[in-house]
Motif scaffolding. Structure first.
Motif, PDB file in Angstrom:
ATOM      1  N   ALA A  50      -7.790  -3.668   4.532  1.00 12.46           N
ATOM      2  CA  ALA A  50      -7.559  -4.278   3.211  1.00 12.46           C
ATOM      3  C   ALA A  50      -8.208  -3.439   2.113  1.00 12.46           C
ATOM      4  O   ALA A  50      -7.581  -3.170   1.078  1.00 12.46           O
ATOM      5  N   GLY A  51      -9.456  -3.016   2.339  1.00  9.87           N
ATOM      6  CA  GLY A  51     -10.169  -2.248   1.315  1.00  9.87           C
ATOM      7  C   GLY A  51      -9.505  -0.925   1.007  1.00  9.87           C
ATOM      8  O   GLY A  51      -9.224  -0.613  -0.159  1.00  9.87           O
ATOM      9  N   LEU A  52      -9.243  -0.123   2.041  1.00 13.39           N
ATOM     10  CA  LEU A  52      -8.600   1.174   1.816  1.00 13.39           C
ATOM     11  C   LEU A  52      -7.176   1.010   1.282  1.00 13.39           C
ATOM     12  O   LEU A  52      -6.743   1.778   0.426  1.00 13.39           O
ATOM     13  N   GLY A  53      -6.462   0.020   1.801  1.00  8.84           N
ATOM     14  CA  GLY A  53      -5.089  -0.204   1.350  1.00  8.84           C
ATOM     15  C   GLY A  53      -5.017  -0.596  -0.116  1.00  8.84           C
ATOM     16  O   GLY A  53      -4.215  -0.057  -0.887  1.00  8.84           O
ATOM     17  N   LEU A  54      -5.874  -1.548  -0.515  1.00 12.41           N
ATOM     18  CA  LEU A  54      -5.889  -1.968  -1.921  1.00 12.41           C
ATOM     19  C   LEU A  54      -6.355  -0.834  -2.827  1.00 12.41           C
ATOM     20  O   LEU A  54      -5.782  -0.604  -3.901  1.00 12.41           O
ATOM     21  N   LEU A  55      -7.382  -0.121  -2.396  1.00 12.67           N
ATOM     22  CA  LEU A  55      -7.882   1.007  -3.180  1.00 12.67           C
ATOM     23  C   LEU A  55      -6.795   2.071  -3.359  1.00 12.67           C
ATOM     24  O   LEU A  55      -6.561   2.567  -4.465  1.00 12.67           O
ATOM     25  N   GLY A  56      -6.126   2.403  -2.278  1.00 14.03           N
ATOM     26  CA  GLY A  56      -5.062   3.406  -2.343  1.00 14.03           C
ATOM     27  C   GLY A  56      -3.892   2.966  -3.198  1.00 14.03           C
ATOM     28  O   GLY A  56      -3.400   3.718  -4.044  1.00 14.03           O
ATOM     29  N   GLY A  57      -3.429   1.738  -2.998  1.00 16.05           N
ATOM     30  CA  GLY A  57      -2.283   1.246  -3.758  1.00 16.05           C
ATOM     31  C   GLY A  57      -2.581   1.081  -5.234  1.00 16.05           C
ATOM     32  O   GLY A  57      -1.829   1.545  -6.095  1.00 16.05           O
ATOM     33  N   ILE A  58      -3.698   0.435  -5.539  1.00 14.36           N
ATOM     34  CA  ILE A  58      -4.071   0.227  -6.944  1.00 14.36           C
ATOM     35  C   ILE A  58      -4.370   1.571  -7.605  1.00 14.36           C
ATOM     36  O   ILE A  58      -3.954   1.814  -8.743  1.00 14.36           O
ATOM     37  N   GLY A  59      -5.047   2.450  -6.899  1.00  9.87           N
ATOM     38  CA  GLY A  59      -5.332   3.779  -7.438  1.00  9.87           C
ATOM     39  C   GLY A  59      -4.061   4.531  -7.781  1.00  9.87           C
ATOM     40  O   GLY A  59      -3.953   5.139  -8.852  1.00  9.87           O
ATOM     41  N   GLN A  60      -3.096   4.480  -6.889  1.00 13.17           N
ATOM     42  CA  GLN A  60      -1.828   5.170  -7.145  1.00 13.17           C
ATOM     43  C   GLN A  60      -1.127   4.579  -8.364  1.00 13.17           C
ATOM     44  O   GLN A  60      -0.616   5.314  -9.209  1.00 13.17           O
ATOM     45  N   LEU A  61      -1.129   3.264  -8.489  1.00 12.99           N
ATOM     46  CA  LEU A  61      -0.484   2.625  -9.637  1.00 12.99           C
ATOM     47  C   LEU A  61      -1.190   2.989 -10.945  1.00 12.99           C
ATOM     48  O   LEU A  61      -0.540   3.309 -11.944  1.00 12.99           O
ATOM     49  N   VAL A  62      -2.502   2.941 -10.942  1.00 17.20           N
ATOM     50  CA  VAL A  62      -3.264   3.239 -12.160  1.00 17.20           C
ATOM     51  C   VAL A  62      -3.064   4.693 -12.588  1.00 17.20           C
ATOM     52  O   VAL A  62      -2.863   4.985 -13.769  1.00 17.20           O
ATOM     53  N   ILE A  63      -3.098   5.602 -11.631  1.00 18.86           N
ATOM     54  CA  ILE A  63      -3.014   7.025 -11.961  1.00 18.86           C
ATOM     55  C   ILE A  63      -1.581   7.468 -12.280  1.00 18.86           C
ATOM     56  O   ILE A  63      -1.368   8.240 -13.223  1.00 18.86           O
ATOM     57  N   PHE A  64      -0.591   6.976 -11.548  1.00 18.75           N
ATOM     58  CA  PHE A  64       0.747   7.552 -11.640  1.00 18.75           C
ATOM     59  C   PHE A  64       1.830   6.661 -12.239  1.00 18.75           C
ATOM     60  O   PHE A  64       2.834   7.188 -12.725  1.00 18.75           O
ATOM     61  N   PHE A  65       1.708   5.366 -12.161  1.00 20.56           N
ATOM     62  CA  PHE A  65       2.831   4.498 -12.566  1.00 20.56           C
ATOM     63  C   PHE A  65       2.900   4.362 -14.072  1.00 20.56           C
ATOM     64  O   PHE A  65       1.958   3.919 -14.721  1.00 20.56           O
ATOM     65  N   ARG A  66       4.023   4.743 -14.612  1.00 19.72           N
ATOM     66  CA  ARG A  66       4.314   4.588 -16.040  1.00 19.72           C
ATOM     67  C   ARG A  66       5.691   3.937 -16.136  1.00 19.72           C
ATOM     68  O   ARG A  66       6.711   4.618 -16.004  1.00 19.72           O
ATOM     69  N   PRO A  67       5.722   2.605 -16.325  1.00 19.88           N
ATOM     70  CA  PRO A  67       7.014   1.906 -16.339  1.00 19.88           C
ATOM     71  C   PRO A  67       7.952   2.508 -17.377  1.00 19.88           C
ATOM     72  O   PRO A  67       7.522   2.841 -18.485  1.00 19.88           O
ATOM     73  N   PRO A  68       9.211   2.657 -17.005  1.00 15.38           N
ATOM     74  CA  PRO A  68      10.172   3.195 -17.962  1.00 15.38           C
ATOM     75  C   PRO A  68      10.374   2.218 -19.130  1.00 15.38           C
ATOM     76  O   PRO A  68      10.281   1.001 -18.945  1.00 15.38           O
TER      77      PRO A  68
END
Length: 174
Positions: free
Chosen positions: A154-172
């Motif tokens: 849970a910890g690594l999964g949430l960290l990885g997923g949230i980290g990816q969203l914060v760093i890379f996701f820019r909604p069109p």
């Protein structure tokens, strides 16, 4: 071994193999299916996960590695974390606006895959796994299941997923 134990271990094997090969098939499809990496990259760009080529390759690789890792029961909390991260990102970027049910392209399927993987991290991979073959009942094995396995996944999964969203996701822009 009592019948219940072998049935339980077989049930864990069945769950691992079905979840794992399903996830690995998604990764394989990104590499070798219809649009391959260029098509997947274009889709990632269109949903706001940029750069698309990077995310297409990372998603495909993670899906295959996490899928096969879970199917074989190898360091089970680690591939389970991959499932959580992948499904969190997919649910947030693609399915969130569609509600819960998969029939309307909602996030129901993402929840089931992530929860199944977390459950395996908590229960352990069972006796028919590489975890058991490599570590048996030794001290290391206690890190691969129970509260510790669940916390790692849970910890690594949430960290990885949230980290990816914060760093890379820019909604069109709509």
């Amino acid at each position: 071994m009592p019948v219940y134990d072998s049935a339980l271990d077989f049930g864990l094997l069945l769950l691992r193999v079905v979840l794992g090969l399903t996830m690995a098939a998604h990764g394989y499809n990104k590499f070798f299916g219809g649009g391959r990496i260029p098509g997947t990259a274009g889709w990632f760009d269109s949903i706001g996960m940029k750069p698309g080529v990077f995310h297409a390759r990372m998603a495909a690789t993670t899906e295959i590695a996490a899928g096969l890792g879970l199917a074989f029961g190898l360091l089970t909390p680690i591939p389970a974390a991959g499932f959580v991260a992948l499904m969190l990102v997919a649910a947030w970027t693609v399915h969130r606006a569609n509600g819960f049910f998969i029939v309307k392209e909602g996030w129901e399927y993402n929840l089931v895959l992530a929860t199944g993987a977390l459950t395996l991290a908590a229960t352990g991979a069972g006796r028919y796994s590489l975890d058991y073959l490599l570590f048996g009942d030794c001290e290391m094995a206690s890190l691969l299941h129970g509260w510790c396995g669940l916390a790692i996944a849970a910890g690594l999964g949430l960290l990885g997923g949230i980290g990816q969203l914060v760093i890379f996701f820019r909604p069109p822009a709509k």
